[in-house]
Design a protein around this motif. Structure first.
Motif, PDB file in Angstrom:
ATOM      1  N   LEU A 207       0.995  -1.111   0.272  1.00  0.00           N
ATOM      2  CA  LEU A 207       0.020  -0.025  -0.188  1.00  0.00           C
ATOM      3  C   LEU A 207       0.652   1.338   0.512  1.00  0.00           C
ATOM      4  CD1 LEU A 207      -2.151  -1.162   2.610  1.00  0.00           C
ATOM      5  CD2 LEU A 207      -2.556  -1.294   0.442  1.00  0.00           C
ATOM      6  N   SER A 208       0.071   2.388  -0.934  1.00  0.00           N
ATOM      7  CA  SER A 208       0.974   3.810  -0.402  1.00  0.00           C
ATOM      8  C   SER A 208       1.190   3.998   0.586  1.00  0.00           C
ATOM      9  CB  SER A 208       0.314   4.700  -1.534  1.00  0.00           C
ATOM     10  OG  SER A 208       1.469   6.170  -2.037  1.00  0.00           O
ATOM     11  N   GLY A 209       2.709   4.266   1.319  1.00  0.00           N
ATOM     12  CA  GLY A 209       3.486   4.984   1.803  1.00  0.00           C
ATOM     13  C   GLY A 209       2.962   4.457   3.040  1.00  0.00           C
ATOM     14  N   ARG A 210       3.130   2.505   3.015  1.00  0.00           N
ATOM     15  CA  ARG A 210       3.559   1.994   4.132  1.00  0.00           C
ATOM     16  C   ARG A 210       4.944   1.925   3.957  1.00  0.00           C
ATOM     17  NH1 ARG A 210       0.172   1.960   8.153  1.00  0.00           N
ATOM     18  NH2 ARG A 210       0.615  -0.015   8.408  1.00  0.00           N
ATOM     19  N   ARG A 211       5.312   0.932   5.097  1.00  0.00           N
ATOM     20  CA  ARG A 211       7.343   0.491   4.628  1.00  0.00           C
ATOM     21  C   ARG A 211       7.380  -0.268   5.377  1.00  0.00           C
ATOM     22  NH1 ARG A 211       7.145   5.618   7.913  1.00  0.00           N
ATOM     23  NH2 ARG A 211       7.069   4.590   9.615  1.00  0.00           N
ATOM     24  N   TYR A 212       7.728  -1.160   4.395  1.00  0.00           N
ATOM     25  CA  TYR A 212       7.681  -3.208   4.574  1.00  0.00           C
ATOM     26  C   TYR A 212       8.352  -3.516   4.662  1.00  0.00           C
ATOM     27  CZ  TYR A 212       2.714  -2.292   2.620  1.00  0.00           C
ATOM     28  OH  TYR A 212       1.612  -2.026   2.338  1.00  0.00           O
ATOM     29  N   GLY A 213       9.054  -4.404   5.922  1.00  0.00           N
ATOM     30  CA  GLY A 213      10.040  -5.452   6.155  1.00  0.00           C
ATOM     31  C   GLY A 213      10.398  -6.333   5.619  1.00  0.00           C
ATOM     32  N   PHE A 214      11.173  -7.036   5.350  1.00  0.00           N
ATOM     33  CA  PHE A 214      10.980  -7.835   4.493  1.00  0.00           C
ATOM     34  C   PHE A 214      11.710  -8.975   5.330  1.00  0.00           C
ATOM     35  CE2 PHE A 214      11.355 -10.635  -0.221  1.00  0.00           C
ATOM     36  CZ  PHE A 214      10.407 -11.137   0.446  1.00  0.00           C
ATOM     37  N   TYR A 404       6.074 -12.420   5.940  1.00  0.00           N
ATOM     38  CA  TYR A 404       7.379 -12.854   6.107  1.00  0.00           C
ATOM     39  C   TYR A 404       7.835 -14.333   5.201  1.00  0.00           C
ATOM     40  CZ  TYR A 404       8.732 -17.183   9.348  1.00  0.00           C
ATOM     41  OH  TYR A 404       9.473 -17.923   9.988  1.00  0.00           O
ATOM     42  N   LEU A 405       8.692 -14.053   4.162  1.00  0.00           N
ATOM     43  CA  LEU A 405       8.168 -15.246   3.419  1.00  0.00           C
ATOM     44  C   LEU A 405       9.607 -16.317   4.429  1.00  0.00           C
ATOM     45  CD1 LEU A 405       8.939 -16.723   1.038  1.00  0.00           C
ATOM     46  CD2 LEU A 405      11.351 -15.454   0.560  1.00  0.00           C
ATOM     47  N   ASN A 406       8.938 -17.378   3.718  1.00  0.00           N
ATOM     48  CA  ASN A 406       8.622 -18.654   4.540  1.00  0.00           C
ATOM     49  C   ASN A 406       7.790 -20.550   3.655  1.00  0.00           C
ATOM     50  OD1 ASN A 406       9.385 -20.770   6.692  1.00  0.00           O
ATOM     51  ND2 ASN A 406       6.938 -21.105   7.507  1.00  0.00           N
ATOM     52  N   ASN A 407       8.658 -21.586   3.941  1.00  0.00           N
ATOM     53  CA  ASN A 407       8.225 -22.467   3.359  1.00  0.00           C
ATOM     54  C   ASN A 407       7.670 -21.981   1.644  1.00  0.00           C
ATOM     55  OD1 ASN A 407       7.229 -25.191   2.749  1.00  0.00           O
ATOM     56  ND2 ASN A 407       4.668 -24.920   3.650  1.00  0.00           N
ATOM     57  N   ARG A 408       7.883 -20.835   0.970  1.00  0.00           N
ATOM     58  CA  ARG A 408       7.417 -20.323  -0.341  1.00  0.00           C
ATOM     59  C   ARG A 408       6.188 -19.178  -0.416  1.00  0.00           C
ATOM     60  NH1 ARG A 408       8.137 -26.140  -4.104  1.00  0.00           N
ATOM     61  NH2 ARG A 408       6.329 -26.672  -2.640  1.00  0.00           N
ATOM     62  N   LEU A 409       5.772 -19.105   0.684  1.00  0.00           N
ATOM     63  CA  LEU A 409       4.926 -18.559   0.826  1.00  0.00           C
ATOM     64  C   LEU A 409       5.056 -16.695   1.655  1.00  0.00           C
ATOM     65  CD1 LEU A 409       2.255 -20.851   1.596  1.00  0.00           C
ATOM     66  CD2 LEU A 409       2.140 -19.838  -0.848  1.00  0.00           C
ATOM     67  N   ILE A 410       4.558 -16.056   0.910  1.00  0.00           N
ATOM     68  CA  ILE A 410       4.736 -14.706   1.578  1.00  0.00           C
ATOM     69  C   ILE A 410       3.216 -14.061   2.707  1.00  0.00           C
ATOM     70  CG2 ILE A 410       5.131 -12.246   1.119  1.00  0.00           C
ATOM     71  CD1 ILE A 410       6.507 -13.222  -0.887  1.00  0.00           C
ATOM     72  N   GLU A 411       3.837 -13.955   3.910  1.00  0.00           N
ATOM     73  CA  GLU A 411       2.432 -13.681   5.143  1.00  0.00           C
ATOM     74  C   GLU A 411       2.942 -12.484   5.024  1.00  0.00           C
ATOM     75  OE1 GLU A 411       2.816 -16.188   8.249  1.00  0.00           O
ATOM     76  OE2 GLU A 411       2.252 -18.207   7.468  1.00  0.00           O
ATOM     77  N   THR A 412       1.387 -11.436   5.766  1.00  0.00           N
ATOM     78  CA  THR A 412       1.892  -9.981   5.244  1.00  0.00           C
ATOM     79  C   THR A 412       0.864 -10.243   6.974  1.00  0.00           C
ATOM     80  OG1 THR A 412       1.435  -9.571   3.312  1.00  0.00           O
ATOM     81  CG2 THR A 412       0.691  -7.877   4.507  1.00  0.00           C
ATOM     82  N   TYR A 413       2.144  -9.048   8.088  1.00  0.00           N
ATOM     83  CA  TYR A 413       1.723  -9.265   9.457  1.00  0.00           C
ATOM     84  C   TYR A 413       1.853  -7.272   9.731  1.00  0.00           C
ATOM     85  CZ  TYR A 413       2.817 -13.613  10.161  1.00  0.00           C
ATOM     86  OH  TYR A 413       2.440 -14.530  10.204  1.00  0.00           O
ATOM     87  N   ARG A 414       1.148  -6.960   9.857  1.00  0.00           N
ATOM     88  CA  ARG A 414       0.611  -5.076  10.732  1.00  0.00           C
ATOM     89  C   ARG A 414       1.710  -4.919  11.771  1.00  0.00           C
ATOM     90  NH1 ARG A 414      -3.224  -2.316   7.892  1.00  0.00           N
ATOM     91  NH2 ARG A 414      -2.326  -0.534   8.546  1.00  0.00           N
ATOM     92  N   GLY A 415       2.222  -3.717  11.972  1.00  0.00           N
ATOM     93  CA  GLY A 415       2.916  -3.890  13.061  1.00  0.00           C
ATOM     94  C   GLY A 415       4.644  -3.970  12.272  1.00  0.00           C
ATOM     95  N   ASN A 416       5.962  -3.473  13.856  1.00  0.00           N
ATOM     96  CA  ASN A 416       6.593  -3.531  13.673  1.00  0.00           C
ATOM     97  C   ASN A 416       7.628  -5.525  13.816  1.00  0.00           C
ATOM     98  OD1 ASN A 416       6.818  -3.933  16.457  1.00  0.00           O
ATOM     99  ND2 ASN A 416       7.534  -2.607  16.130  1.00  0.00           N
ATOM    100  N   TYR A 417       8.768  -4.944  13.868  1.00  0.00           N
ATOM    101  CA  TYR A 417       8.795  -6.505  14.512  1.00  0.00           C
ATOM    102  C   TYR A 417       8.322  -7.354  15.236  1.00  0.00           C
ATOM    103  CZ  TYR A 417      12.029 -11.267  13.657  1.00  0.00           C
ATOM    104  OH  TYR A 417      12.407 -12.008  13.333  1.00  0.00           O
ATOM    105  N   ASP A 418       8.673  -6.437  16.089  1.00  0.00           N
ATOM    106  CA  ASP A 418       8.244  -7.303  17.614  1.00  0.00           C
ATOM    107  C   ASP A 418       6.798  -7.504  17.417  1.00  0.00           C
ATOM    108  OD1 ASP A 418      10.951  -6.568  18.778  1.00  0.00           O
ATOM    109  OD2 ASP A 418      10.948  -5.065  20.000  1.00  0.00           O
TER     110      ASP A 418
END
Length: 714
Positions: A207-214, A404-418
């Motif tokens: 989404l525009s303006g969001r900062r995604y950690g991969f 989050y990349l795991n088991n060849r799939l990508i899951e999206t989580y809201r919030g920072n790493y913690d």
């Protein structure tokens, strides 16, 4: 060789035979490196101009062009039209060679009327010749390395491939040119690297303006995904600009500040047009075209709207935050090392502000002060950003979402790493509970079926339970993520003092003093982190501590039984890439059985088939683990670790931290990973201003000091 010699001797009659032979060897041995006459001029132009200083550069370039034409003809088997074979002459009487030699020796003249061209004897400056040869070799080596790097990149790009499903409606809407949304959605895509499938059937929405950690384990395809995005192999809306900070800035004569400013192509175009219009008006002040004046007014309005006058100040602030002093900002890009050019590439990206910014481990090239500045800067970032990083604290500071990349799939989580970490842990717990409940329910059904299978009165109930059991979805156990463990060997306890610097001073030259009156010490319980800006002297301090450099004043005391284990990325790069881990251990530490080598490698998570694979085939994190195993074969009782977290994923970094806490010897750490520093370090050494001081407040106090300095600079 005859053709080359003829051109050289005709154009430069005073040329020496050694120079001719030398130029010929360059043309014969390295002919594939000269794509055009300009490349040939770069190789031999200096030598030819030194041979005959009366020749101008244009004349020497023409000679190089003639030589290059012959070179092309030798490859194709043809003779270029502009190259002749010289004048043929027929002898009408016997010629005494001894008389010619005697005459040449006596007169030292050049006889052009003969078929043998005699030359004036010149002394060759061997020093200049050697220097010119070194320069030529450097250029050829640099060109070869560039070609090799380019071929490697092209090969990697060919090996990595992607496929995706397209929504016909979205594709048609994008092609119409009416799509102005900056949101990015990639549905049902696959990524493969060679024959290995990295990602299958994944979907992401940025989404525009969001900062995604991969995030995700090493080797799963995070960096490959970023590269495919930036190169257009994964399609996104065509109007969205994308920038991947991947390669360092090319070193040339461009000033560092100008290198950042020239990224704004629109600003540069308007300024150029303004300059041209003003030049036209100055040349003909009486003939002013109304259209030109109108256009000039429009340019001024556009420049004012984009705040073009503030651009140099903005670029300077970004460069200063990344560690460039005012003096460095005025230096040319070719004066910087690779690490600083990568910082310059990051500065250009931050200045440009693309719609989608892709960053791959941006903190690896930065010192702690620059990382803190970057965290603060990116927290105000307004466009979309996708960051691959294994720095947990950095992701906590900048991320609004986690992929989050795991088991060849990508899951999206809201919030920072913690928040992601807690959410995922809770999700795994819930999935495990659901799995156990499903197992219990199936067992309950099966018990009923087994009990009443042959009971005629319960036949209907048994059939009902069988149908329920058949309709249940497949039972899939919760995937358990493999844990990584590090274990450093037991070591001999030493009584203090262990490692001590007393009033130590050091300089490479008296005009440039590095340290003055350093007083620090470390023992077996020490957990010390050394911080400071790049160039402050951290590497020099480590060399003094290890005994690689002797102080120019003061005393450096080390325990006679002290055994220092030193780890840096340099040691990882020096691993024998063609050997397996097991073979390399046996070669470096002969006389032991393979079980000992396997045991040492296993202490750092290198086990099973990994020990039988060539080191070159291992991931960056796995190579680091092998380097740790090699280090521990020396049984050190004191560790000095320089940026040990580079290429390690978060789980492995945590494993390293726990192992260092259990290690019975002393530890000195140089790292940019805030979490690892907070996890193990009890003491902080700050290298600054030619001295080393200890901070009792630890990393928190240092971070507060840096943030205060940044506020003052702003």
């Amino acid at each position: 060789m005859a053709d080359y010699e003829e051109v050289l001797t005709q154009c430069i009659p005073t040329i020496d035979d050694e120079i001719v032979t030398y130029v010929n060897s360059i043309l014969e041995d390295s002919h594939d490196d000269f794509d055009d006459s300009d490349a040939l001029f770069e190789a031999i132009g200096d030598v030819l101009m030194q041979t005959d200083i009366s020749k101008s550069e244009d004349e020497i370039r023409q000679i190089c062009k003639d030589l290059h034409d012959i070179l092309i003809g030798s490859k194709t088997g043809t003779t270029p039209a502009n190259i002749t074979n010289g004048t043929r002459r027929m002898l009408n009487a016997p010629l005494q060679m001894s008389e010619m030699v005697k005459k040449e020796h006596d007169e030292r003249t050049v006889t052009s009327s003969n078929i043998w061209l005699t030359k004036r004897i010149w002394a060759v400056d061997q020093t200049k010749l050697a220097k010119a040869e070194q320069q030529i070799q450097k250029k050829i080596t640099r060109k070869t390395e560039t070609k090799t790097t380019k071929k490697t990149a092209e090969k990697e790009e060919e090996m990595a491939s992607a496929s995706q499903q397209f929504n016909r409606k979205d594709t048609k809407f994008d092609a119409s040119g009416q799509n102005r949304s900056l949101d990015i959605k990639i549905d049902d895509f696959d990524i493969s690297f060679g024959e290995k499938q990295l990602i299958k059937g994944a979907s992401i929405q940025l989404l525009s303006g969001r900062r995604y950690g991969f995030v995700g384990r090493n080797g799963l395809g995070k960096t490959t995904l970023l590269k495919l995005l930036s190169r257009g192999h994964l399609k996104i809306p065509s109007h969205i600009s994308i920038l991947h900070v991947e390669q360092e800035v090319v070193g040339d004569q461009t000033i560092a500040l100008d290198s950042v400013l020239e990224c704004d192509e629109e600003r540069n175009r308007l300024l150029k047009e303004e300059k041209e219009i003003n030049a036209t008006l100055s040349s003909s002040p009486t003939k002013t075209d109304a259209g030109i004046s109108t256009r000039l007014s429009e340019i001024y309005q556009q420049l004012e709207a984009m705040e073009a006058d503030k651009a140099p100040a903005k670029a300077a602030v970004i460069l200063a935050g990344l560690g460039f002093t005012p003096k460095m900002q005025g230096q040319t890009t070719k004066e910087f090392s690779g690490g600083w050019r990568m910082r310059l590439a990051l500065a250009r990206a931050l200045f440009t502000k693309p719609d989608l910014l892709l960053l791959d481990e941006p903190t690896n090239m930065l010192d702690m002060k620059a990382i803190i500045w970057l965290e603060n800067y990116l927290q105000k970032w307004q466009t979309t950003m996708l960051v691959v990083s294994h720095d947990r604290m950095f992701l906590n500071a900048i991320s609004t979402d986690i992929l989050y990349l795991n088991n060849r799939l990508i899951e999206t989580y809201r919030g920072n790493y913690d928040i992601f970490h807690k959410t995922r842990e809770q999700r795994l717990i819930n999935q495990q509970k659901e799995y156990e409940a499903q197992v219990q329910y199936r067992e309950h059904l099966q018990v009923f079926i087994d009990r009443f299978r042959y009971n005629a009165n319960r036949a209907a109930s048994v059939q009902s339970k069988l149908k329920i059991l058949e309709k249940l979805p497949p039972l899939i156990a919760v995937e358990k993520v493999s844990t990584v463990t590090f274990r450093f060997p037991e070591c001999e306890r030493l009584s203090p003092p262990i490692l001590q610097l007393d009033e130590v001073g050091f300089y490479y030259s008296k005009d440039e003093v590095i340290f003055n009156s350093i007083c620090v010490n470390a023992d077996m319980e020490s957990r010390i982190c050394i911080v400071g800006e790049n160039g402050a002297g951290k590497t020099t301090l480590l060399k003094i501590l290890q005994g690689d450099l002797s102080p120019t004043s003061g005393i450096c005391h080390t325990h006679r039984n002290l055994s220092i284990g030193y780890f840096s990325q340099h040691h990882v790069d020096q691993l024998e890439m063609d050997q397996t881990s097991l073979e390399m251990m046996a070669e470096k530490f002969p006389g032991n059985n393979s079980e000992l080598y396997r045991n040492k490698l296993g202490q750092f998570g290198v086990s099973g088939d990994l020990v039988l694979r060539p080191v070159s085939s291992l991931s960056g994190g796995q190579k680091s683990r092998v380097a740790f195993a090699v280090l521990c074969m020396q049984n050190p009782n004191f560790l000095i670790l320089v940026e040990p977290t580079n290429h390690l994923d978060m789980e492995t970094i945590d494993a390293l931290g726990h192992a260092l806490l259990k290690f019975k010897g002393g530890v000195i750490l140089v790292s940019h990973d805030e979490r690892l520093i907070r996890m193990i370090c009890k003491e902080l050494w700050v290298v600054q201003g030619g001295t080393v001081r200890t901070l009792e407040g630890g990393f928190e106090e240092y971070k507060h000091i840096v943030e205060k300095e940044l506020e003052m600079n702003c």
